[in-house]
Design a protein around this motif. Structure first.
Motif, PDB file in Angstrom:
ATOM      1  N   ALA B 134       0.838  -1.206   0.000  1.00  0.00           N
ATOM      2  CA  ALA B 134       0.000   0.000   0.000  1.00  0.00           C
ATOM      3  C   ALA B 134       0.873   1.257   0.000  1.00  0.00           C
ATOM      4  O   ALA B 134       0.607   2.220  -0.731  1.00  0.00           O
ATOM      5  N   LEU B 135       1.939   1.225   0.825  1.00  0.00           N
ATOM      6  CA  LEU B 135       2.833   2.396   0.911  1.00  0.00           C
ATOM      7  C   LEU B 135       3.523   2.641  -0.426  1.00  0.00           C
ATOM      8  O   LEU B 135       3.607   3.769  -0.918  1.00  0.00           O
ATOM      9  N   GLU B 156       0.859  16.329  -1.622  1.00  0.00           N
ATOM     10  CA  GLU B 156      -0.578  16.558  -1.866  1.00  0.00           C
ATOM     11  C   GLU B 156      -1.148  15.475  -2.777  1.00  0.00           C
ATOM     12  O   GLU B 156      -2.292  15.045  -2.600  1.00  0.00           O
ATOM     13  N   GLU B 159      -1.715  12.458  -0.750  1.00  0.00           N
ATOM     14  CA  GLU B 159      -2.906  12.712   0.072  1.00  0.00           C
ATOM     15  C   GLU B 159      -4.187  12.516  -0.759  1.00  0.00           C
ATOM     16  O   GLU B 159      -5.153  11.905  -0.291  1.00  0.00           O
ATOM     17  N   HIS B 162      -4.867   8.793  -1.193  1.00  0.00           N
ATOM     18  CA  HIS B 162      -5.489   8.163  -0.017  1.00  0.00           C
ATOM     19  C   HIS B 162      -6.949   8.574   0.106  1.00  0.00           C
ATOM     20  O   HIS B 162      -7.820   7.739   0.378  1.00  0.00           O
ATOM     21  N   LEU B 163      -7.240   9.857  -0.097  1.00  0.00           N
ATOM     22  CA  LEU B 163      -8.625  10.321   0.010  1.00  0.00           C
ATOM     23  C   LEU B 163      -9.497   9.668  -1.063  1.00  0.00           C
ATOM     24  O   LEU B 163     -10.652   9.319  -0.818  1.00  0.00           O
ATOM     25  N   TRP B 166     -10.264   6.146   0.230  1.00  0.00           N
ATOM     26  CA  TRP B 166     -11.261   6.128   1.316  1.00  0.00           C
ATOM     27  C   TRP B 166     -12.643   6.458   0.778  1.00  0.00           C
ATOM     28  O   TRP B 166     -13.619   5.791   1.098  1.00  0.00           O
ATOM     29  N   LEU B 167     -12.716   7.516  -0.031  1.00  0.00           N
ATOM     30  CA  LEU B 167     -14.024   7.919  -0.558  1.00  0.00           C
ATOM     31  C   LEU B 167     -14.610   6.833  -1.458  1.00  0.00           C
ATOM     32  O   LEU B 167     -15.814   6.573  -1.426  1.00  0.00           O
ATOM     33  N   LEU B 209     -11.129  18.535  -3.947  1.00  0.00           N
ATOM     34  CA  LEU B 209      -9.910  18.297  -3.150  1.00  0.00           C
ATOM     35  C   LEU B 209      -8.661  18.743  -3.908  1.00  0.00           C
ATOM     36  O   LEU B 209      -7.775  19.384  -3.336  1.00  0.00           O
ATOM     37  N   ALA B 211      -8.435  20.983  -6.177  1.00  0.00           N
ATOM     38  CA  ALA B 211      -8.406  22.446  -6.234  1.00  0.00           C
ATOM     39  C   ALA B 211      -8.123  23.047  -4.860  1.00  0.00           C
ATOM     40  O   ALA B 211      -7.463  24.083  -4.739  1.00  0.00           O
ATOM     41  N   GLY B 212      -8.613  22.393  -3.827  1.00  0.00           N
ATOM     42  CA  GLY B 212      -8.534  22.964  -2.484  1.00  0.00           C
ATOM     43  C   GLY B 212      -7.234  22.691  -1.743  1.00  0.00           C
ATOM     44  O   GLY B 212      -6.759  23.539  -0.969  1.00  0.00           O
ATOM     45  N   LEU B 213      -6.633  21.521  -1.941  1.00  0.00           N
ATOM     46  CA  LEU B 213      -5.426  21.177  -1.173  1.00  0.00           C
ATOM     47  C   LEU B 213      -4.315  22.231  -1.313  1.00  0.00           C
ATOM     48  O   LEU B 213      -3.738  22.634  -0.299  1.00  0.00           O
ATOM     49  N   LEU B 216      -4.288  25.356   0.956  1.00  0.00           N
ATOM     50  CA  LEU B 216      -4.028  25.225   2.391  1.00  0.00           C
ATOM     51  C   LEU B 216      -2.554  25.470   2.721  1.00  0.00           C
ATOM     52  O   LEU B 216      -2.191  25.517   3.889  1.00  0.00           O
TER      53      LEU B 216
END
Lengths: 221, 221
Positions: B134-135, B156, B159, B162-163, B166-167, B209, B211-213, B216
């Motif tokens: 997985a890693l 990012e 990230e 992973h998201l 999960w989603l 996500l 666009a948003g990551l 931050l």
């Protein structure tokens, strides 16, 4: 070990007491061992009733937990709306959503069980009651969020609410490794990068979504 | 109904054949009825072996499915990397991630079962092999995504990977209502607004996500 022995409840107030006793037991057992590990027999034994008696009040184990999820959903809604009333900065919306979810482990556990387990093995009546509440609470949360965060439309705020609930459910499970995986992370700390810490991971994802959702408007126009 | 009867496999190529037969049966049964409904006994019966014989090859039902998840993870990785090589627009990254997941229902089903079920009841060895893969796959996907989408850093992009996983897991379950809930949606179409269509919901969340990551970054600097 002696357990209270109940006689059949005939009066409405006694029936209500018994319902509450069943919900209390299911809540306590789920907090102790996780929703997935609680059986109907376990709840019945805890409350001192026969299984056949418990199903007079709730048709199945899943209906008990759907009721607790409804209750926890109201509680989350009220907490978010209450905290958003005292909020002035749009960015606080994400903090309020993430923190109120992190404060409610049973709610997150139930959210993670919802589609795969709790919505199976329930009556149409129980499913309807739950979905009506879910629709109403998501709408209420959406309004409160859009008011506190003028950058989001009502629809985007409802969307953020649903995504928060889905992510809370899956991150709750992902952030609590099984015994084998916990032992592995101790032996190989570099693999522990795969274990998402619940609050910061959820906060960052929601912050990205809140920033990103409005950028999608032009593309679909 | 006659089933092939196996004698004990002694030669390495026979052992490998038997492993493959077990994985094939587990894959086919999961595609038919969903991962959560397949038992070790069901896999054993399908392949014509005793349960005690199956556990010589895989210690538990969960280890079989962790192996299939590893295999499906490699397949997803290769599909994403392959499609991203032919991509010139950064926005395609989200389309590639969402479409390759929508094309892989068994992978999404397994992802949704991972933290709550598949990582429980497995040996440390099986957990380690899975997490190492997985890693490695998440790192490889992150690199390929960051190359195709210069607006995202490598971190990012990992990230986002992973998201996405999960989603995909929770949306897969949420987008497939139980019989009771499906009947309810038919009776009350306005409640069906609570049922997320898999591909558009995942695509929009990943687009937000992505666009948003990057927005931050300044806040944490």
């Amino acid at each position: 070990m002696t357990r209270p022995t109940f006689v059949r409840a005939r009066r409405p107030e006694h029936k209500q007491q018994r319902r509450e006793a069943i919900l209390d037991a299911a809540r306590r057992l789920a907090l102790e061992s996780g929703v997935r590990n609680v059986t109907l027999g376990g709840v019945a034994a805890d409350v001192g009733l026969a299984k056949s008696n418990v199903v007079r009040y709730f048709g199945t184990r899943e209906e008990i937990y759907l009721e607790l999820l409804t209750e926890a959903g109201h509680d989350w809604h009220d907490a978010v709306v209450g905290r958003l009333r005292q909020t002035t900065r749009p960015g606080d919306v994400v903090t309020v959503l993430a923190e109120t979810l992190a404060d409610r482990p049973l709610f997150c556990d139930l959210l993670g069980q919802l589609s795969q387990h709790l919505e199976h093995n329930v009556s149409l009546t129980a499913a309807r009651a739950f979905k009506e509440t879910a629709l109403q609470l998501a709408g209420g949360l959406g309004q409160a969020i859009a008011q506190a965060h003028p950058g989001l439309t009502d629809d985007e705020a409802v969307e953020l609410t649903h995504l928060a609930a889905w992510l809370a459910g899956c991150l709750y499970a992902a952030s609590r490794p099984s015994p084998a995986v916990a032992e592995l992370y101790q032996q190989e700390p570099r693999l522990a990068a795969l274990c998402p810490p619940f609050l910061p991971t959820l906060h960052r994802a929601l912050a990205a979504l809140a920033a990103g959702l409005p950028t999608l408007r032009d593309r679909s126009a």
